[in-house]
Write a protein that holds these residues in place. Structure first.
Motif, PDB file in Angstrom:
ATOM      1  N   LEU A   1       0.253  -1.369  -0.332  1.00 27.37           N
ATOM      2  CA  LEU A   1      -0.163   0.098   0.358  1.00 27.37           C
ATOM      3  C   LEU A   1       0.453   1.393  -0.101  1.00 27.37           C
ATOM      4  O   LEU A   1       0.502   2.205  -0.585  1.00 27.37           O
ATOM      5  N   ARG A   2       1.936   1.411   1.148  1.00 22.97           N
ATOM      6  CA  ARG A   2       2.652   1.988   0.710  1.00 22.97           C
ATOM      7  C   ARG A   2       3.148   2.592  -1.077  1.00 22.97           C
ATOM      8  O   ARG A   2       3.196   3.858  -1.468  1.00 22.97           O
ATOM      9  N   SER A   3       3.307   1.523  -2.127  1.00 22.90           N
ATOM     10  CA  SER A   3       3.851   1.965  -3.116  1.00 22.90           C
ATOM     11  C   SER A   3       2.947   2.178  -3.861  1.00 22.90           C
ATOM     12  O   SER A   3       3.410   3.434  -4.710  1.00 22.90           O
ATOM     13  N   LYS A   4       1.728   1.869  -3.605  1.00 22.79           N
ATOM     14  CA  LYS A   4       1.000   2.325  -4.050  1.00 22.79           C
ATOM     15  C   LYS A   4       0.049   4.065  -4.076  1.00 22.79           C
ATOM     16  O   LYS A   4      -0.052   4.727  -5.151  1.00 22.79           O
ATOM     17  N   ALA A   5       0.841   4.041  -2.826  1.00 25.44           N
ATOM     18  CA  ALA A   5       0.454   5.815  -2.176  1.00 25.44           C
ATOM     19  C   ALA A   5       0.950   6.338  -3.221  1.00 25.44           C
ATOM     20  O   ALA A   5       0.755   7.844  -4.070  1.00 25.44           O
TER      21      ALA A   5
END
Length: 186
Positions: A150-154
């Motif tokens: 989710l960090r990469s997506k954000a």
């Protein structure tokens, strides 16, 4: 501690870690949220809106880290302090503010200092959170979706929307931000 004269680990090479190149699509994000308990969907939303790590979200304290208008977090990995606005210029709650308010409402049954807590009022441990995540993740068809993705997506989505990914992620260098973004550009 002085038990041995020579460090037995000296000269041992570290295991090389592989970069994850998994980008979570919006559809996969929605699918995963459908099978998770409500409080975990709120943790997911905060992770997406702030790019905070799981440990930092689980340690958010109600009185120390939250006001009506600001979420203040000190990243556990880097020690960097970040502040996220919970209201727009007109004083209305923004998306993050609405998620935080909803999390506060779901937490009213248990007296705790933490925004997200177990039934004893203590913050969830990483292992406890991961156990719940894995148990519910088996209920959907999304493959290889780890919470840390989710960090990469954000960060990737922020850059695509014209938001400064370096400021959002709290990274000091463009090189570090680009490690999250370069593999995920679509």
């Amino acid at each position: 501690w002085g038990y041995v004269k020579v460090n037995p680990c000296r000269g041992v090479e570290r295991n090389e870690e592989m970069e994850r190149d998994r980008y979570i699509t919006d559809n996969e994000f929605i699918q995963r949220k459908k099978v998770m308990p409500e409080w975990i969907t709120l943790v997911m939303d905060i992770a997406y809106l702030t790019s905070l790590r799981k440990t930092d979200i689980l340690k958010i304290k109600l009185k120390e880290d939250l006001t009506d208008a600001i979420l203040k977090v000190t990243q556990s990995k880097t020690g960097k302090k970040q502040a996220f606005l919970l209201v727009d210029d007109d004083g209305k709650l923004n998306d993050l503010g609405m998620v935080i308010q909803k999390a506060k409402r779901t937490n009213k049954l248990i007296k705790s200092f933490y925004l997200f807590c177990n039934r004893y009022g203590k913050p969830y441990t990483t292992g406890g959170f991961d156990s719940i995540w894995q148990r519910h993740a088996k209920k959907d068809d999304v493959q290889d979706f780890q919470f840390r993705d989710l960090r990469s997506k954000a960060i990737t989505d922020a850059e695509a929307q014209g938001i400064n990914p370096k400021k959002l992620s709290g990274h000091k260098t463009d090189a570090m931000v680009n490690r999250y973004i370069k593999l995920h550009k679509v």
